[in-house]
Design a protein around this motif. Structure first.
Motif, PDB file in Angstrom:
ATOM      1  N   LYS A   9       0.828  -1.212   0.000  1.00  0.00           N
ATOM      2  CA  LYS A   9       0.000   0.000   0.000  1.00  0.00           C
ATOM      3  C   LYS A   9       0.858   1.256   0.000  1.00  0.00           C
ATOM      4  O   LYS A   9       0.539   2.232  -0.663  1.00  0.00           O
ATOM      5  CB  LYS A   9      -0.922   0.011   1.224  1.00  0.00           C
ATOM      6  CG  LYS A   9      -2.038  -1.000   1.141  1.00  0.00           C
ATOM      7  CD  LYS A   9      -2.926  -0.910   2.351  1.00  0.00           C
ATOM      8  CE  LYS A   9      -4.030  -1.946   2.288  1.00  0.00           C
ATOM      9  NZ  LYS A   9      -4.906  -1.867   3.465  1.00  0.00           N
ATOM     10  N   GLN A  13       0.860   4.098  -2.811  1.00  0.00           N
ATOM     11  CA  GLN A  13       0.562   5.483  -2.441  1.00  0.00           C
ATOM     12  C   GLN A  13       1.660   6.423  -2.924  1.00  0.00           C
ATOM     13  O   GLN A  13       1.379   7.520  -3.408  1.00  0.00           O
ATOM     14  CB  GLN A  13       0.397   5.594  -0.916  1.00  0.00           C
ATOM     15  CG  GLN A  13      -0.113   6.931  -0.441  1.00  0.00           C
ATOM     16  CD  GLN A  13      -1.533   7.209  -0.896  1.00  0.00           C
ATOM     17  OE1 GLN A  13      -2.343   6.317  -1.036  1.00  0.00           O
ATOM     18  NE2 GLN A  13      -1.825   8.464  -1.151  1.00  0.00           N
ATOM     19  N   LYS A  16       1.223   7.008  -6.614  1.00  0.00           N
ATOM     20  CA  LYS A  16       0.104   7.914  -6.877  1.00  0.00           C
ATOM     21  C   LYS A  16       0.478   9.363  -6.560  1.00  0.00           C
ATOM     22  O   LYS A  16       0.142  10.277  -7.320  1.00  0.00           O
ATOM     23  CB  LYS A  16      -1.125   7.484  -6.080  1.00  0.00           C
ATOM     24  CG  LYS A  16      -1.782   6.228  -6.642  1.00  0.00           C
ATOM     25  CD  LYS A  16      -3.008   5.839  -5.878  1.00  0.00           C
ATOM     26  CE  LYS A  16      -3.640   4.597  -6.479  1.00  0.00           C
ATOM     27  NZ  LYS A  16      -4.872   4.208  -5.797  1.00  0.00           N
ATOM     28  N   ASN A  49      -8.470   7.592  -7.069  1.00  0.00           N
ATOM     29  CA  ASN A  49      -9.545   6.638  -7.322  1.00  0.00           C
ATOM     30  C   ASN A  49      -9.272   5.741  -8.517  1.00  0.00           C
ATOM     31  O   ASN A  49     -10.082   4.878  -8.836  1.00  0.00           O
ATOM     32  CB  ASN A  49     -10.873   7.374  -7.521  1.00  0.00           C
ATOM     33  CG  ASN A  49     -11.352   7.993  -6.234  1.00  0.00           C
ATOM     34  OD1 ASN A  49     -11.037   7.516  -5.155  1.00  0.00           O
ATOM     35  ND2 ASN A  49     -12.104   9.074  -6.341  1.00  0.00           N
ATOM     36  N   SER A  50      -8.162   5.964  -9.190  1.00  0.00           N
ATOM     37  CA  SER A  50      -7.840   5.105 -10.324  1.00  0.00           C
ATOM     38  C   SER A  50      -7.390   3.747  -9.798  1.00  0.00           C
ATOM     39  O   SER A  50      -7.042   3.579  -8.647  1.00  0.00           O
ATOM     40  CB  SER A  50      -6.714   5.721 -11.164  1.00  0.00           C
ATOM     41  OG  SER A  50      -5.522   5.756 -10.425  1.00  0.00           O
ATOM     42  N   PRO A  53     -11.447  -1.246  -9.775  1.00  0.00           N
ATOM     43  CA  PRO A  53     -12.639  -0.945  -8.991  1.00  0.00           C
ATOM     44  C   PRO A  53     -13.008  -2.082  -8.018  1.00  0.00           C
ATOM     45  O   PRO A  53     -13.539  -1.835  -6.942  1.00  0.00           O
ATOM     46  CB  PRO A  53     -13.734  -0.723 -10.022  1.00  0.00           C
ATOM     47  CG  PRO A  53     -13.202  -1.194 -11.322  1.00  0.00           C
ATOM     48  CD  PRO A  53     -11.722  -1.263 -11.201  1.00  0.00           C
ATOM     49  N   GLU A  55     -10.893  -3.955  -6.444  1.00  0.00           N
ATOM     50  CA  GLU A  55      -9.981  -3.799  -5.300  1.00  0.00           C
ATOM     51  C   GLU A  55     -10.478  -2.699  -4.361  1.00  0.00           C
ATOM     52  O   GLU A  55     -10.436  -2.839  -3.146  1.00  0.00           O
ATOM     53  CB  GLU A  55      -8.570  -3.476  -5.807  1.00  0.00           C
ATOM     54  CG  GLU A  55      -7.500  -3.545  -4.743  1.00  0.00           C
ATOM     55  CD  GLU A  55      -7.263  -4.947  -4.230  1.00  0.00           C
ATOM     56  OE1 GLU A  55      -6.931  -5.063  -3.030  1.00  0.00           O
ATOM     57  OE2 GLU A  55      -7.419  -5.926  -4.988  1.00  0.00           O
ATOM     58  N   ARG A  56     -10.943  -1.597  -4.945  1.00  0.00           N
ATOM     59  CA  ARG A  56     -11.466  -0.502  -4.130  1.00  0.00           C
ATOM     60  C   ARG A  56     -12.690  -0.947  -3.343  1.00  0.00           C
ATOM     61  O   ARG A  56     -12.855  -0.608  -2.172  1.00  0.00           O
ATOM     62  CB  ARG A  56     -11.816   0.704  -5.009  1.00  0.00           C
ATOM     63  CG  ARG A  56     -10.684   1.706  -5.060  1.00  0.00           C
ATOM     64  CD  ARG A  56     -11.090   2.964  -5.742  1.00  0.00           C
ATOM     65  NE  ARG A  56     -11.042   2.709  -7.189  1.00  0.00           N
ATOM     66  CZ  ARG A  56     -12.008   3.011  -8.041  1.00  0.00           C
ATOM     67  NH1 ARG A  56     -13.081   3.616  -7.641  1.00  0.00           N
ATOM     68  NH2 ARG A  56     -11.886   2.730  -9.322  1.00  0.00           N
ATOM     69  N   LYS A  57     -13.586  -1.702  -3.995  1.00  0.00           N
ATOM     70  CA  LYS A  57     -14.771  -2.198  -3.304  1.00  0.00           C
ATOM     71  C   LYS A  57     -14.384  -3.113  -2.147  1.00  0.00           C
ATOM     72  O   LYS A  57     -14.974  -3.071  -1.070  1.00  0.00           O
ATOM     73  CB  LYS A  57     -15.684  -2.949  -4.268  1.00  0.00           C
ATOM     74  CG  LYS A  57     -16.492  -2.050  -5.167  1.00  0.00           C
ATOM     75  CD  LYS A  57     -17.435  -2.839  -6.036  1.00  0.00           C
ATOM     76  CE  LYS A  57     -18.241  -1.925  -6.944  1.00  0.00           C
ATOM     77  NZ  LYS A  57     -19.145  -2.673  -7.831  1.00  0.00           N
ATOM     78  N   GLN A  59     -11.567  -3.009  -0.445  1.00  0.00           N
ATOM     79  CA  GLN A  59     -11.007  -2.175   0.620  1.00  0.00           C
ATOM     80  C   GLN A  59     -12.104  -1.460   1.398  1.00  0.00           C
ATOM     81  O   GLN A  59     -12.059  -1.384   2.625  1.00  0.00           O
ATOM     82  CB  GLN A  59     -10.008  -1.168   0.047  1.00  0.00           C
ATOM     83  CG  GLN A  59      -8.707  -1.788  -0.393  1.00  0.00           C
ATOM     84  CD  GLN A  59      -7.761  -0.769  -1.012  1.00  0.00           C
ATOM     85  OE1 GLN A  59      -8.137   0.374  -1.238  1.00  0.00           O
ATOM     86  NE2 GLN A  59      -6.533  -1.209  -1.295  1.00  0.00           N
ATOM     87  N   ASP A  60     -13.099  -0.952   0.664  1.00  0.00           N
ATOM     88  CA  ASP A  60     -14.219  -0.284   1.339  1.00  0.00           C
ATOM     89  C   ASP A  60     -14.983  -1.265   2.224  1.00  0.00           C
ATOM     90  O   ASP A  60     -15.384  -0.927   3.346  1.00  0.00           O
ATOM     91  CB  ASP A  60     -15.159   0.349   0.313  1.00  0.00           C
ATOM     92  CG  ASP A  60     -14.550   1.565  -0.370  1.00  0.00           C
ATOM     93  OD1 ASP A  60     -13.577   2.116   0.182  1.00  0.00           O
ATOM     94  OD2 ASP A  60     -15.052   1.959  -1.452  1.00  0.00           O
TER      95      ASP A  60
END
Length: 173
Positions: A9, A13, A16, A49-50, A53, A55-57, A59-60
């Protein structure tokens, strides 16, 4: 070949942040212009936010699960405190009295003064009487358990007696 290992992570980061810095480099009046600040915010949101998607879901969902677990734990703690209250506090206080490094157990010499602490009972007696008296006194005590110091002192006394018989003076201790 297997799948590529995922980046950590922190590394992700950093990448990014580097992309954001590159895309906003050279903009005039970064700190003054509202339009430029809006552009920087939109670039930042796009870059952060790139990615995948799914993976983002994930994490959320993990964040939501952690928050829910924390809330459940807090609710259980409050319920337990409401039910048991003072009784639970008394038990917790009782167990947390012991300080680190100090044991609360007392030996058979606990009531003696602490001026010569760190010495065995045999060593304490040695200061007051000669070797034979000390050995007799210790052997007559039913609670006496020989320590390594006692054994060493006994062997030293025997060796000293042998040297005295031969007329050789030993090294003073």
């Amino acid at each position: 070949m297997g799948p590529k290992p995922k980046e950590s992570k922190k590394a992700d980061q950093k990448k990014k942040n580097k992309i954001i810095e590159d895309k906003t480099f050279g903009l005039k009046n970064k700190n003054k212009s509202k339009k430029v600040q809006a552009h920087i915010q939109s670039v930042t949101k796009n870059v952060l936010n790139s990615g995948d998607p799914k993976e983002r879901k994930k994490q959320d969902a993990m964040k939501m699960q952690k928050a829910a677990a924390k809330a459940r734990k807090k609710a259980m703690e409050e319920e337990r405190n409401a039910l048991f209250g003072e009784a639970l506090m008394a038990v917790q206080k009782k167990t947390s009295v012991q300080t680190k490094g100090i044991s609360s157990s007392k030996g058979r010499d606990a009531d003696e003064p602490k001026e010569k602490s760190g010495q065995s009972r045999a060593m304490k007696m040695m200061f007051q009487m000669d070797a034979k008296e000390m050995e007799e006194a210790l052997l007559s005590d039913p609670n006496y358990v020989r320590t390594i110091e006692d054994e060493v002192e006994l062997q030293r006394q025997k060796k000293l007696a042998e040297l005295k018989e031969k007329g050789i003076k030993g090294t003073p201790v």
